[in-house]
Design a protein around this motif. Structure first.
Motif, mmCIF file in Angstrom:
data_model
loop_
_atom_site.group_PDB
_atom_site.id
_atom_site.type_symbol
_atom_site.label_atom_id
_atom_site.label_comp_id
_atom_site.label_asym_id
_atom_site.label_seq_id
_atom_site.Cartn_x
_atom_site.Cartn_y
_atom_site.Cartn_z
ATOM 1 N N ILE A 1 0.824 -1.208 0.000
ATOM 2 C CA ILE A 1 0.000 0.000 0.000
ATOM 3 C C ILE A 1 0.860 1.261 0.000
ATOM 4 C CG2 ILE A 1 -0.288 0.245 2.517
ATOM 5 C CD1 ILE A 1 -3.286 0.866 1.886
ATOM 6 N N PHE A 2 2.015 1.203 0.664
ATOM 7 C CA PHE A 2 2.886 2.382 0.731
ATOM 8 C C PHE A 2 3.636 2.616 -0.584
ATOM 9 C CE2 PHE A 2 2.494 0.852 5.140
ATOM 10 C CZ PHE A 2 1.940 1.991 5.713
ATOM 11 N N ALA B 1 -6.464 -3.841 -6.194
ATOM 12 C CA ALA B 1 -7.176 -5.118 -6.080
ATOM 13 C C ALA B 1 -6.303 -6.178 -5.414
ATOM 14 C CB ALA B 1 -7.622 -5.585 -7.465
ATOM 15 N N LYS B 2 -4.994 -6.172 -5.729
ATOM 16 C CA LYS B 2 -4.082 -7.164 -5.151
ATOM 17 C C LYS B 2 -3.859 -6.928 -3.652
ATOM 18 C CE LYS B 2 -1.420 -8.060 -9.379
ATOM 19 N NZ LYS B 2 -0.074 -8.036 -10.003
ATOM 20 N N ILE B 3 -3.737 -5.677 -3.289
ATOM 21 C CA ILE B 3 -3.501 -5.324 -1.888
ATOM 22 C C ILE B 3 -4.749 -5.550 -1.048
ATOM 23 C CG2 ILE B 3 -3.017 -3.378 -0.336
ATOM 24 C CD1 ILE B 3 -1.313 -2.231 -2.714
ATOM 25 N N GLY B 4 -5.892 -5.236 -1.639
ATOM 26 C CA GLY B 4 -7.171 -5.327 -0.945
ATOM 27 C C GLY B 4 -7.879 -4.001 -1.039
ATOM 28 N N ALA B 5 -8.953 -3.959 -1.800
ATOM 29 C CA ALA B 5 -9.658 -2.698 -2.044
ATOM 30 C C ALA B 5 -10.133 -2.055 -0.752
ATOM 31 C CB ALA B 5 -10.844 -2.940 -2.982
ATOM 32 N N GLU B 6 -10.546 -2.867 0.207
ATOM 33 C CA GLU B 6 -11.048 -2.313 1.471
ATOM 34 C C GLU B 6 -9.956 -1.546 2.207
ATOM 35 O OE1 GLU B 6 -13.046 -3.846 5.697
ATOM 36 O OE2 GLU B 6 -12.832 -5.230 4.016
ATOM 37 N N LEU B 7 -8.732 -2.109 2.249
ATOM 38 C CA LEU B 7 -7.628 -1.441 2.929
ATOM 39 C C LEU B 7 -7.226 -0.163 2.191
ATOM 40 C CD1 LEU B 7 -5.627 -1.696 5.317
ATOM 41 C CD2 LEU B 7 -4.042 -2.808 3.728
ATOM 42 N N VAL C 1 -1.661 1.080 -13.087
ATOM 43 C CA VAL C 1 -0.896 0.293 -12.110
ATOM 44 C C VAL C 1 -1.550 0.399 -10.735
ATOM 45 C CG1 VAL C 1 1.337 0.043 -10.953
ATOM 46 C CG2 VAL C 1 1.251 0.606 -13.394
ATOM 47 N N TYR C 2 -1.959 1.608 -10.387
ATOM 48 C CA TYR C 2 -2.609 1.848 -9.093
ATOM 49 C C TYR C 2 -3.847 0.967 -8.945
ATOM 50 C CZ TYR C 2 -4.623 4.636 -5.236
ATOM 51 O OH TYR C 2 -5.143 5.051 -4.036
ATOM 52 N N GLU C 3 -4.696 0.971 -9.947
ATOM 53 C CA GLU C 3 -5.950 0.219 -9.869
ATOM 54 C C GLU C 3 -5.709 -1.286 -9.836
ATOM 55 O OE1 GLU C 3 -8.775 1.447 -9.194
ATOM 56 O OE2 GLU C 3 -8.199 3.555 -9.407
#
Length: 337
Positions: free
Chosen positions: A105-106, A320-326, A314-316
């Motif tokens: 995320i960072f 999804a990989k990181i977790g949309a909720e987070l 790339v962001y989008e």
């Protein structure tokens, strides 16, 4: 006689019920990628110093820089700590992201526009959630530090637009997200450890690199042809002070609190040093770099937006990989900062 025997049995049972005395190692190894005088290394040394003082030497911590405990492969640091090969670490969220996907995320391109945004994540619900995830993976996180915003430099020309990155060979850390980001900008990203980066810059095997300003100056990256530096704040690099779960459980509650408090203080020092000369009206760190003969580019809002737009795909994908909720939580925390 029977009463005496019963009393003796009760006494033995009571002693057995007492907690066992903590058995401490002679030395606890702390892994870092860089030593002092980098802010990262200074903070690790401070952590060890405070703990030694406050435990009267019961807990002796020693810093092993250069990711030397994992043969220089910084991306293996978290796994080694989880397995107990490393006792402790002051580690980068980037280097641990191959094992903890949420740490990416960072490194989402252009998520955090300023230092208040970093704080909104690390000191808010996102940071709390990430610490929970790390602890679920056998490592106890204690405090946040900071390596800083990662800026891009190169030996060819100033970078003001995505077109200026096209064809440049840029050294990046071993993270697929970094590879995707620079590929989207038209560069040729080359993944390598920090130990290999400076020799590659020296020989011209790569044209540029991305790192916080403190790394750029302390490591004297400007001496190996890096004469053009762009301040674009595309990602930040928080650090985490952490301890192997079994090592943590071996400490008494009192010593756990000492180790945690020392980490918090060392983390605060790390952030202060990493931001020195870069916040508020004090831009002395930037002027110091210019005095070294480096051309520093500070993007206009319009130029900055071009990079944001070029990396939005790339962001989008990585959201999804990181977790949309987070990521949604992060975006909301930044909006409310």
């Amino acid at each position: 006689m029977r009463i005496l025997k019963l009393a003796l049995i009760a006494g033995i049972a009571a002693v057995a019920a007492l907690p066992a005395a903590a058995q401490y190692k002679e030395e606890y190894k702390i892994s870092t990628v860089v030593p002092a005088p980098f802010p990262w290394g200074i903070a690790a040394e401070k952590w060890a110093e405070l703990v030694a003082e406050r435990t009267d030497g019961r807990i002796n911590m020693k810093v092993y820089p250069g990711a030397s405990l994992v043969s220089g492969d910084q991306t293996k640091e978290f796994t080694a700590m989880r397995r107990g090969i490393i006792d402790m670490a002051v580690g980068s969220t980037i280097n641990w992201s191959p094992q903890i996907q949420e740490l990416n995320i960072f490194a989402l391109p252009f998520l955090m526009p300023d230092y208040k945004a970093i704080d909104a994540l690390t000191q808010g619900p996102v940071g709390k959630r990430i610490f929970e995830i790390i602890e679920q993976n056998g490592v106890v996180p204690l405090a946040w530090g900071e390596n800083g915003f990662r800026e891009v430099s190169n030996s060819k020309h100033p970078i003001r637009t995505p077109d200026d990155l096209k064809g440049l060979k840029i050294r990046v850390v071993g993270s697929p997200l970094f590879n995707d980001t620079f590929t989207a900008l038209g560069a040729n990203p080359t993944q390598m450890s920090w130990a290999d980066a400076k020799p590659a810059l020296t020989t011209g095997a790569v044209d540029g690199q991305e790192n916080p300003l403190s790394v750029f100056t302390v490591a004297k990256v400007y001496e190996v042809g890096q004469k053009y530096l762009t301040l674009w704040h595309y990602v930040a690099d928080p650090l985490i002070f952490a301890v192997n779960q079994d090592v943590w459980n071996s400490f008494s509650p009192e010593d756990q609190e000492i180790v945690r408090q020392a980490a918090l203080e060392a983390g605060a020092l790390c952030i202060e040093i990493a931001r020195k000369g870069l916040i508020g009206d004090d831009k002395s760190a930037i002027r110091d770099v210019e005095a070294l003969g480096v051309e520093v580019v500070e993007l206009t809002p319009e130029q900055h937006q071009e990079f944001v737009d070029a990396t939005r795909g790339v962001y989008e994908t990585w959201k999804a990989k990181i977790g949309a909720e987070l990521v949604d939580m992060a975006e909301q925390s930044i909006a409310n900062r």
